[in-house]
Scaffold this motif. Structure first.
Motif, mmCIF file in Angstrom:
data_model
loop_
_atom_site.group_PDB
_atom_site.id
_atom_site.type_symbol
_atom_site.label_atom_id
_atom_site.label_comp_id
_atom_site.label_asym_id
_atom_site.label_seq_id
_atom_site.Cartn_x
_atom_site.Cartn_y
_atom_site.Cartn_z
ATOM 1 N N THR B 21 0.888 -1.298 -0.123
ATOM 2 C CA THR B 21 -0.024 0.033 0.124
ATOM 3 C C THR B 21 1.097 1.287 0.034
ATOM 4 N N LYS B 24 2.640 3.473 -4.504
ATOM 5 C CA LYS B 24 1.654 4.095 -5.128
ATOM 6 C C LYS B 24 1.930 4.051 -6.746
ATOM 7 N N SER B 54 -9.108 -0.598 -6.829
ATOM 8 C CA SER B 54 -9.194 0.820 -7.088
ATOM 9 C C SER B 54 -10.298 1.497 -7.106
ATOM 10 N N ARG B 56 -13.880 2.625 -5.200
ATOM 11 C CA ARG B 56 -14.148 2.376 -3.608
ATOM 12 C C ARG B 56 -15.779 3.073 -3.431
ATOM 13 N N ASP B 65 -9.701 5.353 -6.310
ATOM 14 C CA ASP B 65 -8.325 5.568 -5.680
ATOM 15 C C ASP B 65 -7.448 5.852 -6.744
ATOM 16 N N TYR B 66 -7.042 7.012 -7.098
ATOM 17 C CA TYR B 66 -6.055 7.300 -7.891
ATOM 18 C C TYR B 66 -4.523 7.066 -7.620
ATOM 19 N N ASP B 67 -4.554 6.745 -6.330
ATOM 20 C CA ASP B 67 -3.167 6.485 -5.910
ATOM 21 C C ASP B 67 -2.698 4.957 -6.565
ATOM 22 N N ARG B 97 -6.652 12.927 -7.672
ATOM 23 C CA ARG B 97 -7.585 13.743 -7.153
ATOM 24 C C ARG B 97 -7.564 15.050 -7.278
#
Lengths: 409, 97
Positions: B21, B24, B54, B56, B65-67, B97
């Protein structure tokens, strides 16, 4: 404590399966291939009969067979599989994964020639081809040794300093399909000897503590990570060091096992006969050692000073032990059951010659390639090799350093 | 690469030094999925198909989730009401984001 055990009529494959049955194995992956099939057949019977509570996984290829063992071992299980020839070839990339991830998998390889032409009989080209994969390699001489070596293998592989996969090689058909009297130990004795697998621990920075190096959701780690030019070399180096440490462990386990069963295989690396005063020595691996020893005994009875060394481990290669044994020998013949097209001699010959290069009394070393594709090795042929070697020992120049024995000219 | 100077400081088994996690992977993206919330029917088919986990769902709306989204476009392809559009990433990656 010495345990005698009962005698059973088992062929080599059955002896392997019987040993695996007693070794508290958690996962067995199985894919049939001649001449290994009997091993996984017997194991499936043991599972079906409820004799062992092992997860028995039928897979769709040997690639999957070793992958299954890798997954199981990575989850902390004790894993076993068996294969031959093409099957081992299909496992190729996984062999390196198993050793690189330091997974103590035990695998029986029933030696069989590689295609083409297709052939089911014995030579060592399959396993010799994998010599650089980081697996410990044993070559056994008979079914009894196959049984004993499987038991030792789990202990060697799982030793905290070793953590490497072990390959037990037995000659296809000569051993795999030939009935022998095998003295087996009681189940509880073997179980007590090998115990259960205890995974090594690793320090995990994000958990802030040491955890077992296994896949466990409560202590999450990744196995099979990337290591490029920054760290790959170091991890390879650790495999090399582990292989060196295995030397001590193989010796120890061989001794421990002999105290239990009364059976020792030399110092664990090699056995020898008649070498002390020999002028000519043949070096051999696998079942052919019996034939060579038989001939050596006959010749010694006639007063000829010949000897035989049977190598039990090819990886790690016992170069120090060999150098010590051969320091006063004049002529050495290395018998290879595999070829290496384009090389100066076959693989075992190259290892032996390299080992003896620094020996002060450097003997003449010649290569006899034999038994390719299951070609028979008769006592008569071995006798010829010894007389060739004895002449070399007396000073005759060898007609050629590399000789292919028993092939049509 | 900084880090361990001696082999003995490395783990015996090659394993991770940080959680995945923390890595990225969204920086690999060249197309960014953008959700039109007026069209979205909240069927969550995109959530089922996303190979990177990714998508959510907070109980009332869908977000990305753009990470970790690598911009593969599977969500846009699978969306039955065409609520996801793939927009080229312009300029440098700034963390989404």
């Amino acid at each position: 404590m010495r345990v005698v055990g009962e005698v059973r009529a088992l062929n080599g494959d059955e002896a392997v399966a019987y040993a695996v049955r007693q070794c508290n194995v958690d996962v067995i992956s199985a894919y049939p291939i001649t001449p290994q099939t009997i091993i996984v057949e017997r194991l499936s019977e043991y599972v079906a009969n409820g004799e062992i509570h092992t997860e028995y996984v039928n897979v769709e290829s040997e690639h999957s067979a070793l992958s299954t063992c890798i997954g199981a071992a990575a989850a902390g299980a004790r894993a076993f599989t068996a294969t031959s020839s093409q099957g081992l070839a299909l496992m190729w990339e996984l062999l390196y994964v198993a050793s690189g991830l330091r997974l103590p998998i035990v695998m029986a390889v029933v030696n069989r020639a590689l295609s083409a032409p297709i052939n089911i009989h014995c030579d060592h080209s399959d396993s010799i081809g994998t010599r650089d994969s980081g697996w410990i390699q044993f070559y056994v001489e008979n079914s009894q040794e196959a049984y004993d070596t499987v038991i030792q293998a789990f202990k060697i592989a799982e030793h905290p300093d070793v953590q490497l996969p072990v390959m037990i090689n037995l000659d296809g058909f000569y051993l795999s399909h030939t009935l022998e009297n095998v003295r087996v130990l009681p189940d509880d004795v073997v179980s007590g000897f090998v115990g259960f697998r205890k995974p090594v621990k690793v320090w995990v920075p994000y958990l802030g503590r040491e955890v077992p190096a296994v896949l466990d959701g409560y202590t999450p780690i990744s196995l099979g990570i990337i290591a490029l030019s920054d760290y790959y070399y170091e991890f390879k180096m650790m495999v090399i060091k582990a292989m060196e440490k295995a030397r001590e462990v193989i010796k120890e386990v061989n001794k421990e096992f002999s105290e239990l069963s009364g059976r020792a295989y030399g110092d664990g690396f090699l056995t020898h006969y008649g070498v002390d005063d020999a002028e000519a020595v043949l070096i051999v691996m696998g079942s052919a050692a019996g034939t060579v020893r038989y001939v050596a005994r006959e010749l010694r009875r006639k007063g000829l000073r010949v000897g035989v060394i049977r190598l039990r481990t090819f990886r790690p290669f016992p170069y120090e032990e060999l150098t010590k044994l051969l320091k006063d020998v004049k002529a050495v013949g290395v018998m290879d059951r595999a070829t290496s097209p384009g090389a100066y001699g076959a693989p075992l010959f190259n290892e032996v010659r390299t080992a003896l290069y620094d020996c002060e009394c450097r003997p003449v070393i010649v290569n006899y390639v034999y038994g390719i594709g299951g070609r028979d090795l008769s006592p008569h042929t071995v006798k010829e090799l010894y007389s060739d070697l004895l002449e070399i020992a007396k000073g005759k120049k060898p007609s050629s350093i590399v000789r292919y024995v028993g092939v049509r000219s | 690469m900084s880090g361990s100077e001696f082999i003995r400081e490395l783990p015996q088994v090659p394993t991770t030094v940080k959680l995945s996690t923390e890595l990225k992977t969204g920086s690999w993206r060249s197309y960014r999925p953008v959700i039109d919330h007026n069209r979205c029917v909240k069927c969550l088919i995109c959530w089922v198909y996303c190979p990177e986990l990714s998508i959510r769902w907070d109980g009332s709306s869908v977000s990305i989730d753009y990470d970790f989204c690598k911009g593969c476009g599977i969500c846009a392809h699978e969306c039955p009401v065409k609520a996801v559009t793939m927009v080229p990433e312009g300029g440098g990656y700034e963390g989404g984001r």
